[in-house]
Enzyme design. Sequence first.
Site, PDB file in Angstrom:
ATOM      1  N   GLY A  58       0.849  -1.012  -0.158  1.00  0.00           N
ATOM      2  CA  GLY A  58       0.141   0.026   0.127  1.00  0.00           C
ATOM      3  C   GLY A  58       1.048   1.578  -0.072  1.00  0.00           C
ATOM      4  O   GLY A  58       2.089   1.241   0.514  1.00  0.00           O
ATOM      5  N   CYS A  85       5.071  -5.979   1.415  1.00  0.00           N
ATOM      6  CA  CYS A  85       5.800  -4.831   1.548  1.00  0.00           C
ATOM      7  C   CYS A  85       4.634  -4.236   2.499  1.00  0.00           C
ATOM      8  O   CYS A  85       5.225  -4.408   3.817  1.00  0.00           O
ATOM      9  CB  CYS A  85       4.935  -4.616   0.371  1.00  0.00           C
ATOM     10  SG  CYS A  85       5.881  -2.470   0.008  1.00  0.00           S
ATOM     11  N   TYR A  86       3.912  -3.529   2.497  1.00  0.00           N
ATOM     12  CA  TYR A  86       3.391  -2.178   3.722  1.00  0.00           C
ATOM     13  C   TYR A  86       2.720  -3.531   4.415  1.00  0.00           C
ATOM     14  O   TYR A  86       2.797  -3.471   5.870  1.00  0.00           O
ATOM     15  CB  TYR A  86       2.254  -1.475   2.967  1.00  0.00           C
ATOM     16  CG  TYR A  86       1.884  -0.872   3.720  1.00  0.00           C
ATOM     17  CD1 TYR A  86       2.043   0.059   4.347  1.00  0.00           C
ATOM     18  CD2 TYR A  86       0.271  -1.306   4.693  1.00  0.00           C
ATOM     19  CE1 TYR A  86       1.518   0.757   5.927  1.00  0.00           C
ATOM     20  CE2 TYR A  86      -0.461  -1.024   5.794  1.00  0.00           C
ATOM     21  CZ  TYR A  86       0.307   0.207   6.860  1.00  0.00           C
ATOM     22  OH  TYR A  86      -0.163   1.864   7.613  1.00  0.00           O
ATOM     23  N   HIS A 180       8.158  -8.053  -4.128  1.00  0.00           N
ATOM     24  CA  HIS A 180       6.592  -8.093  -4.188  1.00  0.00           C
ATOM     25  C   HIS A 180       6.359  -9.974  -5.753  1.00  0.00           C
ATOM     26  O   HIS A 180       6.484  -9.870  -6.567  1.00  0.00           O
ATOM     27  CB  HIS A 180       6.198  -7.159  -5.335  1.00  0.00           C
ATOM     28  CG  HIS A 180       5.900  -5.606  -4.432  1.00  0.00           C
ATOM     29  ND1 HIS A 180       4.100  -5.216  -3.868  1.00  0.00           N
ATOM     30  CD2 HIS A 180       6.603  -4.823  -4.703  1.00  0.00           C
ATOM     31  CE1 HIS A 180       4.328  -4.975  -3.687  1.00  0.00           C
ATOM     32  NE2 HIS A 180       5.846  -4.162  -3.740  1.00  0.00           N
ATOM     33  N   GLU A 182       3.915 -11.150  -6.260  1.00  0.00           N
ATOM     34  CA  GLU A 182       3.260 -11.273  -7.404  1.00  0.00           C
ATOM     35  C   GLU A 182       3.498 -11.022  -9.657  1.00  0.00           C
ATOM     36  O   GLU A 182       2.528 -11.284  -9.748  1.00  0.00           O
ATOM     37  CB  GLU A 182       1.433 -10.839  -7.262  1.00  0.00           C
ATOM     38  CG  GLU A 182       1.881  -9.416  -6.838  1.00  0.00           C
ATOM     39  CD  GLU A 182       2.253  -8.655  -5.723  1.00  0.00           C
ATOM     40  OE1 GLU A 182       2.855 -10.298  -4.608  1.00  0.00           O
ATOM     41  OE2 GLU A 182       2.437  -7.637  -5.090  1.00  0.00           O
ATOM     42  N   SER A 234     -23.365  -7.631 -26.895  1.00  0.00           N
ATOM     43  CA  SER A 234     -22.478  -6.873 -27.528  1.00  0.00           C
ATOM     44  C   SER A 234     -21.352  -6.819 -28.400  1.00  0.00           C
ATOM     45  O   SER A 234     -21.100  -5.697 -29.594  1.00  0.00           O
ATOM     46  CB  SER A 234     -22.450  -5.921 -26.569  1.00  0.00           C
ATOM     47  OG  SER A 234     -20.791  -6.376 -25.488  1.00  0.00           O
ATOM     48  N   GLY A 235     -20.954  -8.327 -28.704  1.00  0.00           N
ATOM     49  CA  GLY A 235     -19.535  -8.476 -29.488  1.00  0.00           C
ATOM     50  C   GLY A 235     -18.412  -8.574 -28.544  1.00  0.00           C
ATOM     51  O   GLY A 235     -16.895  -8.801 -28.827  1.00  0.00           O
ATOM     52  N   GLY A 236     -18.854  -7.703 -27.215  1.00  0.00           N
ATOM     53  CA  GLY A 236     -17.632  -7.402 -25.990  1.00  0.00           C
ATOM     54  C   GLY A 236     -17.053  -8.939 -25.494  1.00  0.00           C
ATOM     55  O   GLY A 236     -18.320 -10.070 -25.654  1.00  0.00           O
ATOM     56  N   ASP A 238     -16.954 -10.198 -22.258  1.00  0.00           N
ATOM     57  CA  ASP A 238     -17.416 -10.822 -21.283  1.00  0.00           C
ATOM     58  C   ASP A 238     -19.300 -10.900 -22.078  1.00  0.00           C
ATOM     59  O   ASP A 238     -19.617 -12.175 -21.619  1.00  0.00           O
ATOM     60  CB  ASP A 238     -17.932  -9.499 -20.096  1.00  0.00           C
ATOM     61  CG  ASP A 238     -16.722  -9.043 -20.128  1.00  0.00           C
ATOM     62  OD1 ASP A 238     -15.251  -9.720 -20.019  1.00  0.00           O
ATOM     63  OD2 ASP A 238     -16.159  -7.981 -19.672  1.00  0.00           O
ATOM     64  N   SER A 239     -19.927 -10.714 -22.676  1.00  0.00           N
ATOM     65  CA  SER A 239     -21.175 -10.922 -23.335  1.00  0.00           C
ATOM     66  C   SER A 239     -21.251 -12.002 -24.265  1.00  0.00           C
ATOM     67  O   SER A 239     -21.877 -12.691 -23.981  1.00  0.00           O
ATOM     68  CB  SER A 239     -21.625  -9.788 -23.741  1.00  0.00           C
ATOM     69  OG  SER A 239     -21.151  -9.301 -24.874  1.00  0.00           O
ATOM     70  N   SER A 240     -19.975 -11.809 -24.599  1.00  0.00           N
ATOM     71  CA  SER A 240     -20.636 -13.168 -25.501  1.00  0.00           C
ATOM     72  C   SER A 240     -19.552 -14.334 -24.831  1.00  0.00           C
ATOM     73  O   SER A 240     -20.682 -15.786 -25.264  1.00  0.00           O
ATOM     74  CB  SER A 240     -18.071 -12.971 -26.374  1.00  0.00           C
ATOM     75  OG  SER A 240     -18.803 -12.197 -27.106  1.00  0.00           O
ATOM     76  N   LYS A 380     -10.950 -10.740 -15.811  1.00  0.00           N
ATOM     77  CA  LYS A 380     -10.846 -10.857 -17.456  1.00  0.00           C
ATOM     78  C   LYS A 380     -10.398 -12.079 -18.203  1.00  0.00           C
ATOM     79  O   LYS A 380     -10.346 -12.563 -18.625  1.00  0.00           O
ATOM     80  CB  LYS A 380     -10.124  -9.257 -17.336  1.00  0.00           C
ATOM     81  CG  LYS A 380     -10.532  -9.138 -18.810  1.00  0.00           C
ATOM     82  CD  LYS A 380     -12.137  -8.079 -18.942  1.00  0.00           C
ATOM     83  CE  LYS A 380     -12.602  -8.267 -20.506  1.00  0.00           C
ATOM     84  NZ  LYS A 380     -14.088  -7.744 -20.536  1.00  0.00           N
TER      85      LYS A 380
END
Length: 524
Positions: A58, A85-86, A180, A182, A234-236, A238-240, A380
């Site tokens: 942080g 870290c923090y 870090h 990650e 929508s073709g994006g 997520d909706s696909s 995502k």
Amino acid sequence: MTDLHDDRILILDFGSQYTQLIARRVREAGVYSEIYPWDAPFEQISDFGARGFILSGGPESTLARDRPEVPAGLFDLGLPILGICYGMQAIAEQLGGKVENVGKSEFGYASVRARGHTDLLRDIQDHATAEGHGMLDVWMSHGDRVAELPPGFKLMASTESAPIAGMADEERRIYGLQFHPEVTHTRQGMAIYARFLHQICGCGSEWTSHNIIEATIADVRERVGNDEVILGLSGGVDSSVVAALLHKAIGEQLTCIFVDTGLLRYREGDLVMEQFAEHMGVHVIRVDAEQRFLARLEGLTDPEDKRKAIGNLFIEIFEEEAGRQNDAKWLAQGTIYPDVIESAGAKTGKAHLIKSHHNVGGLPEDMKLDLVEPLRELFKDEVRHIGVELGLPREMVYRHPFPGPGLGVRILGEVNKKFADTLRLADHIFIEELRNHDLYDKVSQAFVVFLPVKSVGVTGDGRRYNHVVSLRAVETIDFMTARWADLPYHFLDHVSRRIMNEIEDISRVVYDISGKPPGTIEWE
Ligand code: XMP
């Protein structure tokens, strides 16, 4: 049957830009994780059912007066804790050690010597020194450092500028790392997380695309039963993915509504229909609304007015269509986990509005539809993996993001069909060439912007006085900050030639070299 959420890790967020990355790494290791703010009510934290906790980094200093704190009760739960870290500094400070600021920050690569043979780092190393000490190549990013170990802790790692770069109380299974794990620059980062999750917390590896799909399908079937569901496609990405998932789960009970705004990319509407309706047999209603959108946009030049007009009309049309689906009881949405985190953040005033982003939203109030959001828990990259596993084409699943208002905000000022058609062609050439040159996946987002100014040019047979377009390509991790992509000159030259040769209305091509900040990725 075991639930794939049973083994779960809770990440307490102290405001690091890497917090979501930690959650994604944990999931990549096959373990479900969620993020709570560090000051979430303690019962929520203790009731979460975590097998272990990770405390993020942080921007604050533990030396400041109003510093964020590790909830005191966390240390009494008897569960493993990893502070990064923090997070490590807060553990040190609160358990009786000491943190100091020597006025020197450390950002970037560091070589860390692993010490003390702890369960967390045992046998994990990148190379060994001549004396046989195990070394790790890591990513550091800190101002303060731990100066004194708290009672019961031993030294686990050190560098020259951070003599206490890692600490461990193995009896209580509390660990701290100054660097870090990650971040991919920390080469053994995944090995360290895997060790913490599987060996120290005792988690299995149930969180996989295959299991997520199976569990989501079972869940959707149980909730929805024999009801009808509608989805705004929508073709994006997520909706696909929602469409593919729901089609697999409930088949004919799903109806997708695809609103073609006329502000989509080259042949996008046809491609959506080919993929879903023709190839997969999904029931898709295509609404051709180009005229209505263009009419609504007439005379509008202000970007926010344009966004609102497009967003509102979109919802109106979607509601009209949805209203015809009399039997529908459910509305499916492509909400993903970062949206959930962001709207939680918005409640506490942490999120900052720069542009009013619109997504398919707006539950038609009087339709009383219940929401089904099968991606609500997913990041995502997980959505993409699932999309591929469900058989969607890789090209579709790994497409660059496209804003809800579409070309409406890529044609500067007033929008009209001619500009939209011209822009679509130019954009198509740019994207096609990025793919041809194997550059598409190397940039995070690329597109063309239409500038409604005219510029003089010359061709073999005379003078040209036509429009200008700008190519835009950025590299970014989170789209909050971005660098313009360093595309090769010969490539830019090739794209520029193709656009000017193939599209008569364009007499000049420029390349946008603005970073974000201060520029935004889109031009409006
Ligand atoms: P900016 O331009 O704000 O964009 O740097 C960051 C990311 O958000 C996308 N974007 C939008 N997405 N509705 C959306 O759904 C919008 O109004 C909108 N404006 C920008 C942009 O494409 C980039 O990926």
